[in-house]
Design an enzyme around this catalytic site. Sequence first.
Site, mmCIF file in Angstrom:
data_model
loop_
_atom_site.group_PDB
_atom_site.id
_atom_site.type_symbol
_atom_site.label_atom_id
_atom_site.label_comp_id
_atom_site.label_asym_id
_atom_site.label_seq_id
_atom_site.Cartn_x
_atom_site.Cartn_y
_atom_site.Cartn_z
ATOM 1 N N ASP A 1 0.853 -1.184 0.000
ATOM 2 C CA ASP A 1 0.000 0.000 0.000
ATOM 3 C C ASP A 1 0.890 1.236 0.000
ATOM 4 O O ASP A 1 1.894 1.302 0.697
ATOM 5 C CB ASP A 1 -0.922 -0.002 1.225
ATOM 6 C CG ASP A 1 -2.061 1.003 1.082
ATOM 7 O OD1 ASP A 1 -3.218 0.564 0.952
ATOM 8 O OD2 ASP A 1 -1.785 2.227 1.092
ATOM 9 N N ASN B 1 -12.961 -3.177 2.204
ATOM 10 C CA ASN B 1 -13.904 -2.067 2.288
ATOM 11 C C ASN B 1 -14.812 -2.086 1.068
ATOM 12 O O ASN B 1 -14.350 -2.330 -0.050
ATOM 13 C CB ASN B 1 -13.148 -0.735 2.353
ATOM 14 C CG ASN B 1 -12.318 -0.602 3.613
ATOM 15 O OD1 ASN B 1 -12.742 -1.026 4.678
ATOM 16 N ND2 ASN B 1 -11.138 -0.019 3.498
ATOM 17 N N VAL C 1 -10.740 3.069 -3.695
ATOM 18 C CA VAL C 1 -10.368 2.554 -5.017
ATOM 19 C C VAL C 1 -11.372 1.466 -5.401
ATOM 20 O O VAL C 1 -11.489 0.438 -4.716
ATOM 21 C CB VAL C 1 -8.939 1.988 -5.012
ATOM 22 C CG1 VAL C 1 -8.601 1.385 -6.368
ATOM 23 C CG2 VAL C 1 -7.935 3.088 -4.642
ATOM 24 N N HIS D 1 -10.141 -5.089 -3.455
ATOM 25 C CA HIS D 1 -8.831 -5.377 -2.879
ATOM 26 C C HIS D 1 -8.982 -5.785 -1.423
ATOM 27 O O HIS D 1 -9.856 -5.294 -0.714
ATOM 28 C CB HIS D 1 -7.893 -4.176 -2.995
ATOM 29 C CG HIS D 1 -8.479 -2.892 -2.495
ATOM 30 N ND1 HIS D 1 -9.356 -2.137 -3.239
ATOM 31 C CD2 HIS D 1 -8.333 -2.240 -1.318
ATOM 32 C CE1 HIS D 1 -9.718 -1.071 -2.554
ATOM 33 N NE2 HIS D 1 -9.131 -1.114 -1.371
ATOM 34 N N MET D 2 -8.106 -6.677 -1.001
ATOM 35 C CA MET D 2 -8.025 -7.106 0.391
ATOM 36 C C MET D 2 -6.801 -6.439 1.015
ATOM 37 O O MET D 2 -5.692 -6.553 0.487
ATOM 38 C CB MET D 2 -7.910 -8.627 0.461
ATOM 39 C CG MET D 2 -7.717 -9.177 1.872
ATOM 40 S SD MET D 2 -7.489 -10.961 1.857
ATOM 41 C CE MET D 2 -9.188 -11.510 1.681
ATOM 42 N N HIS D 3 -7.014 -5.718 2.124
ATOM 43 C CA HIS D 3 -5.902 -5.166 2.897
ATOM 44 C C HIS D 3 -5.363 -6.261 3.818
ATOM 45 O O HIS D 3 -6.154 -6.908 4.522
ATOM 46 C CB HIS D 3 -6.358 -4.010 3.780
ATOM 47 C CG HIS D 3 -6.858 -2.799 3.052
ATOM 48 N ND1 HIS D 3 -6.117 -1.642 2.935
ATOM 49 C CD2 HIS D 3 -8.029 -2.554 2.425
ATOM 50 C CE1 HIS D 3 -6.825 -0.740 2.272
ATOM 51 N NE2 HIS D 3 -7.993 -1.262 1.950
#
Length: 113
Positions: A29, A86, A95, A99-101
């Site tokens: 990130d 999210n 964005v 996506h997976m944080h």
Amino acid sequence: MDCIFCQIVAGQAPATILYQDEQVTAFKDIHPVAPTHLLIVPNKHIASVNEIVPEDEPAMGQLFTVAKSLAEQTGIHENGYRLIVNTGAHGNQIVYHLHMHLIGGQRMRHPIG
Ligand code: 5GP
Ligand code: ZN
């Protein structure tokens, strides 16, 4: 192609990529919120969880498999970490490429939400 994560997947925008295969890509990130903060994305453009279709299940499962591997590689797997996806306005999604944080390296704040 105006999606920044599609550009990163295609190698057309800079990013520190830690893993890539036919289905998913993982990179750092740009604004880390913890000592380890990685993003794992499907290579296919899926705007959010709301746009997932059943054919996406292998790639969605792979997000978790790669998260596990990267947690081991970065040495945060034993102490633990947080995986976040999210979604939409209330989820504070910024964005719109799913996506997976993967966030770790420090104790997460509690409670979330
Ligand atoms: P979310 O959409 O889940 O709220 O968060 C998007 C995340 O993408 C943020 O943590 C933000 O720092 C990260 N991000 C936004 N633009 C870029 C970029 O161009 N490169 C990278 N590596 N990360 C980005
Ligand atoms: Zn995209």
